[in-house]
Motif scaffolding. Structure first.
Motif, PDB file in Angstrom:
ATOM      1  N   HIS A  88       0.808  -1.210   0.000  1.00  0.00           N
ATOM      2  CA  HIS A  88       0.000   0.000   0.000  1.00  0.00           C
ATOM      3  C   HIS A  88       0.847   1.269   0.000  1.00  0.00           C
ATOM      4  O   HIS A  88       0.394   2.319   0.441  1.00  0.00           O
ATOM      5  CB  HIS A  88      -0.940  -0.005   1.207  1.00  0.00           C
ATOM      6  CG  HIS A  88      -1.809  -1.221   1.265  1.00  0.00           C
ATOM      7  ND1 HIS A  88      -2.762  -1.489   0.320  1.00  0.00           N
ATOM      8  CD2 HIS A  88      -1.837  -2.255   2.141  1.00  0.00           C
ATOM      9  CE1 HIS A  88      -3.365  -2.629   0.619  1.00  0.00           C
ATOM     10  NE2 HIS A  88      -2.824  -3.110   1.704  1.00  0.00           N
ATOM     11  N   GLN A  89       2.069   1.153  -0.484  1.00  0.00           N
ATOM     12  CA  GLN A  89       2.946   2.315  -0.571  1.00  0.00           C
ATOM     13  C   GLN A  89       2.291   3.397  -1.429  1.00  0.00           C
ATOM     14  O   GLN A  89       1.893   3.154  -2.569  1.00  0.00           O
ATOM     15  CB  GLN A  89       4.299   1.914  -1.175  1.00  0.00           C
ATOM     16  CG  GLN A  89       5.296   3.043  -1.256  1.00  0.00           C
ATOM     17  CD  GLN A  89       5.770   3.482   0.126  1.00  0.00           C
ATOM     18  OE1 GLN A  89       5.723   2.710   1.063  1.00  0.00           O
ATOM     19  NE2 GLN A  89       6.216   4.716   0.219  1.00  0.00           N
ATOM     20  N   GLY A  90       2.143   4.598  -0.863  1.00  0.00           N
ATOM     21  CA  GLY A  90       1.528   5.686  -1.598  1.00  0.00           C
ATOM     22  C   GLY A  90       0.017   5.672  -1.562  1.00  0.00           C
ATOM     23  O   GLY A  90      -0.627   6.578  -2.078  1.00  0.00           O
ATOM     24  N   GLU A  91      -0.573   4.636  -0.959  1.00  0.00           N
ATOM     25  CA  GLU A  91      -2.029   4.525  -0.875  1.00  0.00           C
ATOM     26  C   GLU A  91      -2.398   3.960   0.498  1.00  0.00           C
ATOM     27  O   GLU A  91      -2.890   2.832   0.616  1.00  0.00           O
ATOM     28  CB  GLU A  91      -2.565   3.632  -2.000  1.00  0.00           C
ATOM     29  CG  GLU A  91      -4.014   3.882  -2.331  1.00  0.00           C
ATOM     30  CD  GLU A  91      -4.446   3.138  -3.581  1.00  0.00           C
ATOM     31  OE1 GLU A  91      -5.543   3.426  -4.074  1.00  0.00           O
ATOM     32  OE2 GLU A  91      -3.697   2.267  -4.061  1.00  0.00           O
ATOM     33  N   PRO A  92      -2.152   4.725   1.570  1.00  0.00           N
ATOM     34  CA  PRO A  92      -2.304   4.199   2.926  1.00  0.00           C
ATOM     35  C   PRO A  92      -3.729   3.832   3.307  1.00  0.00           C
ATOM     36  O   PRO A  92      -3.942   2.968   4.147  1.00  0.00           O
ATOM     37  CB  PRO A  92      -1.787   5.343   3.808  1.00  0.00           C
ATOM     38  CG  PRO A  92      -1.962   6.570   2.980  1.00  0.00           C
ATOM     39  CD  PRO A  92      -1.707   6.137   1.577  1.00  0.00           C
ATOM     40  N   ARG A 278       0.470  -1.148  17.661  1.00  0.00           N
ATOM     41  CA  ARG A 278       1.842  -1.552  17.988  1.00  0.00           C
ATOM     42  C   ARG A 278       2.839  -0.486  17.549  1.00  0.00           C
ATOM     43  O   ARG A 278       2.667   0.142  16.489  1.00  0.00           O
ATOM     44  CB  ARG A 278       2.196  -2.883  17.302  1.00  0.00           C
ATOM     45  CG  ARG A 278       1.464  -4.092  17.842  1.00  0.00           C
ATOM     46  CD  ARG A 278       1.924  -5.370  17.134  1.00  0.00           C
ATOM     47  NE  ARG A 278       1.668  -5.316  15.707  1.00  0.00           N
ATOM     48  CZ  ARG A 278       0.493  -5.604  15.140  1.00  0.00           C
ATOM     49  NH1 ARG A 278      -0.526  -5.979  15.885  1.00  0.00           N
ATOM     50  NH2 ARG A 278       0.343  -5.525  13.839  1.00  0.00           N
ATOM     51  N   GLN A 279       3.876  -0.321  18.335  1.00  0.00           N
ATOM     52  CA  GLN A 279       4.910   0.664  17.996  1.00  0.00           C
ATOM     53  C   GLN A 279       5.650   0.289  16.715  1.00  0.00           C
ATOM     54  O   GLN A 279       6.177   1.156  16.027  1.00  0.00           O
ATOM     55  CB  GLN A 279       5.910   0.778  19.150  1.00  0.00           C
ATOM     56  CG  GLN A 279       5.333   1.417  20.406  1.00  0.00           C
ATOM     57  CD  GLN A 279       6.355   1.548  21.520  1.00  0.00           C
ATOM     58  OE1 GLN A 279       7.442   0.973  21.452  1.00  0.00           O
ATOM     59  NE2 GLN A 279       6.013   2.280  22.560  1.00  0.00           N
ATOM     60  N   ARG A 283       1.885   1.242   9.571  1.00  0.00           N
ATOM     61  CA  ARG A 283       0.680   1.882   9.010  1.00  0.00           C
ATOM     62  C   ARG A 283       0.268   3.116   9.825  1.00  0.00           C
ATOM     63  O   ARG A 283      -0.927   3.384  10.012  1.00  0.00           O
ATOM     64  CB  ARG A 283      -0.455   0.866   8.935  1.00  0.00           C
ATOM     65  CG  ARG A 283      -0.077  -0.379   8.143  1.00  0.00           C
ATOM     66  CD  ARG A 283      -1.275  -1.257   7.871  1.00  0.00           C
ATOM     67  NE  ARG A 283      -2.188  -0.658   6.910  1.00  0.00           N
ATOM     68  CZ  ARG A 283      -3.310  -1.254   6.492  1.00  0.00           C
ATOM     69  NH1 ARG A 283      -3.647  -2.439   6.972  1.00  0.00           N
ATOM     70  NH2 ARG A 283      -4.105  -0.654   5.620  1.00  0.00           N
ATOM     71  N   LEU A 284       1.238   3.844  10.283  1.00  0.00           N
ATOM     72  CA  LEU A 284       0.977   5.017  11.115  1.00  0.00           C
ATOM     73  C   LEU A 284       0.042   6.007  10.415  1.00  0.00           C
ATOM     74  O   LEU A 284      -0.898   6.526  11.027  1.00  0.00           O
ATOM     75  CB  LEU A 284       2.299   5.703  11.477  1.00  0.00           C
ATOM     76  CG  LEU A 284       2.196   7.007  12.277  1.00  0.00           C
ATOM     77  CD1 LEU A 284       1.518   6.751  13.624  1.00  0.00           C
ATOM     78  CD2 LEU A 284       3.577   7.625  12.487  1.00  0.00           C
ATOM     79  N   PHE A 287      -3.566   4.808  10.469  1.00  0.00           N
ATOM     80  CA  PHE A 287      -4.201   4.923  11.775  1.00  0.00           C
ATOM     81  C   PHE A 287      -4.536   6.375  12.110  1.00  0.00           C
ATOM     82  O   PHE A 287      -5.609   6.665  12.643  1.00  0.00           O
ATOM     83  CB  PHE A 287      -3.295   4.337  12.857  1.00  0.00           C
ATOM     84  CG  PHE A 287      -2.917   2.888  12.626  1.00  0.00           C
ATOM     85  CD1 PHE A 287      -3.750   2.049  11.908  1.00  0.00           C
ATOM     86  CD2 PHE A 287      -1.729   2.375  13.129  1.00  0.00           C
ATOM     87  CE1 PHE A 287      -3.411   0.716  11.687  1.00  0.00           C
ATOM     88  CE2 PHE A 287      -1.388   1.053  12.922  1.00  0.00           C
ATOM     89  CZ  PHE A 287      -2.217   0.221  12.198  1.00  0.00           C
ATOM     90  N   ARG A 288      -3.620   7.277  11.809  1.00  0.00           N
ATOM     91  CA  ARG A 288      -3.859   8.682  12.141  1.00  0.00           C
ATOM     92  C   ARG A 288      -4.988   9.266  11.285  1.00  0.00           C
ATOM     93  O   ARG A 288      -5.810  10.039  11.777  1.00  0.00           O
ATOM     94  CB  ARG A 288      -2.572   9.496  11.971  1.00  0.00           C
ATOM     95  CG  ARG A 288      -1.505   9.148  13.012  1.00  0.00           C
ATOM     96  CD  ARG A 288      -0.530  10.278  13.219  1.00  0.00           C
ATOM     97  NE  ARG A 288       0.421   9.996  14.295  1.00  0.00           N
ATOM     98  CZ  ARG A 288       0.166  10.204  15.573  1.00  0.00           C
ATOM     99  NH1 ARG A 288      -1.009  10.663  15.937  1.00  0.00           N
ATOM    100  NH2 ARG A 288       1.079   9.936  16.492  1.00  0.00           N
ATOM    101  N   ASN A 289      -5.037   8.910  10.011  1.00  0.00           N
ATOM    102  CA  ASN A 289      -6.130   9.383   9.159  1.00  0.00           C
ATOM    103  C   ASN A 289      -7.471   8.862   9.655  1.00  0.00           C
ATOM    104  O   ASN A 289      -8.468   9.604   9.710  1.00  0.00           O
ATOM    105  CB  ASN A 289      -5.907   8.944   7.712  1.00  0.00           C
ATOM    106  CG  ASN A 289      -4.842   9.758   7.013  1.00  0.00           C
ATOM    107  OD1 ASN A 289      -4.449  10.822   7.483  1.00  0.00           O
ATOM    108  ND2 ASN A 289      -4.358   9.265   5.888  1.00  0.00           N
ATOM    109  N   LEU A 290      -7.508   7.587  10.039  1.00  0.00           N
ATOM    110  CA  LEU A 290      -8.742   7.016  10.560  1.00  0.00           C
ATOM    111  C   LEU A 290      -9.120   7.674  11.875  1.00  0.00           C
ATOM    112  O   LEU A 290     -10.301   7.943  12.135  1.00  0.00           O
ATOM    113  CB  LEU A 290      -8.579   5.507  10.749  1.00  0.00           C
ATOM    114  CG  LEU A 290      -9.834   4.747  11.184  1.00  0.00           C
ATOM    115  CD1 LEU A 290     -10.951   4.922  10.167  1.00  0.00           C
ATOM    116  CD2 LEU A 290      -9.528   3.266  11.382  1.00  0.00           C
ATOM    117  N   GLY A 291      -8.117   7.958  12.707  1.00  0.00           N
ATOM    118  CA  GLY A 291      -8.374   8.633  13.973  1.00  0.00           C
ATOM    119  C   GLY A 291      -9.000  10.002  13.781  1.00  0.00           C
ATOM    120  O   GLY A 291      -9.918  10.385  14.518  1.00  0.00           O
TER     121      GLY A 291
END
Length: 301
Positions: A88-92, A278-279, A283-284, A287-291
């Motif tokens: 998913h590089q470039g398409e998170p 997980r640290q 997929r940081l 997760f942040r976009n979903l948050g």
């Protein structure tokens, strides 16, 4: 270069440890029992140590076998995340995402999250699991889940977290009993065993007790419910009172009842809602976009 153990054999070992049965583990790995057994024997030869003690009817993992299982699980999780990173590089905001959620949030928020993501991120496939906090954290640590939606605070040592909103608590009781309750509420004036709560493994119980400053355990009924809906039914029978999150009230949990909500004792008591991952996850950005999307949904309540 060293002759390294194959990921396939590590996968066999981890699944055998999980299932504690060769036949079930082989089915889970989609191989024959003999293939799985041979793979684990090959792994033992490569590592130069016995991982499993066998006899004709049973087996047990050796001490070093238990350690290898734990490390192999972490390795397999890292490999999965490596594959996802490249895929998913470039398409998170695409691909599969396994989300765990606690029962006191899932019925009142997850459907909105799924519907919203279908519109905003059509390439993101959400797979959901509802469980208690401890079991979800265990699944996250084992790599069975990618992301958790929890009520904070909880011990998230070793994980990253992101607060996405707050969820106030309300005191809920039958309208016929409300005239007997003076505001501000004094818990000492309530009858003993008149407050109903969830079972201890549901973190909302501890959050509610702490946030609402409920210190007198004599006021708590020994009956403990398994769901917020059960609490509502108990209170609707005029048996006492309980604490519910605003999220559940907004979702209509009090509809078709004779219950009302009141602001409990405490300085605007609430629980935090947050994401945990997980640290080591790659997929940081996902997760942040979903948050941020969940933050928006919670502000709309």
């Amino acid at each position: 270069m060293k002759h390294l153990p194959s990921l396939k054999n590590l996968f066999y070992l981890v699944n055998l440890h999980q299932e504690q049965n060769f036949n079930r583990a082989a089915k889970l790995c989609h191989v024959s029992q003999s293939t799985l057994s041979s793979g684990i024997q090959n792994l033992e030869q490569q590592l130069g140590h016995q991982l499993i003690e066998r006899d004709h009817k049973s087996f047990i993992f050796t001490a070093i076998g238990e350690e290898v299982v734990q490390r192999a699980g972490a390795i397999l999780t890292d490999v999965d995340e490596l594959v996802e990173l490249v895929k998913h590089q470039g398409e998170p905001m695409s691909g599969d995402l396994r989300i765990g959620c606690i029962p006191t949030i899932a019925p009142f928020l997850l459907s909105r999250v799924v519907q919203h993501c279908k519109k905003v991120y059509p390439k993101l496939n959400l797979f959901l699991k509802e469980e208690t906090t401890d079991r979800l954290l265990n699944g996250l640590g084992k790599g069975e889940l990618d992301l958790l939606l929890l009520a904070l605070p909880v011990d998230t040592s070793g994980y990253h977290s992101m607060k996405v909103g707050i969820d106030p608590f309300k005191m809920v009781l039958h309208k016929d009993l409300s005239s007997q309750i003076n505001e501000p509420i004094d818990y000492h004036s309530l009858p003993d065993e008149s407050i109903f709560l969830l079972q201890a493994e549901h973190c909302i119980t501890g959050h509610a007790i702490s946030a609402c400053q409920l210190e007198d355990s004599a006021k708590v009924n020994p009956f403990s419910a398994t769901s917020l809906h059960t609490l509502v039914q108990m209170v609707n029978c005029k048996l006492g009172t309980t604490f519910l999150p605003q999220m559940a009230i907004d979702a209509g949990i009090l509809d078709n009842t004779d219950l009302i909500s009141m602001l409990p004792l405490g300085e605007s008591p609430y629980r935090d809602i947050g994401l945990v991952w997980r640290q080591t996850s790659s997929r940081l950005l996902t997760f942040r976009n979903l948050g941020l999307e969940i933050q928006t949904l919670l502000k709309q309540e």
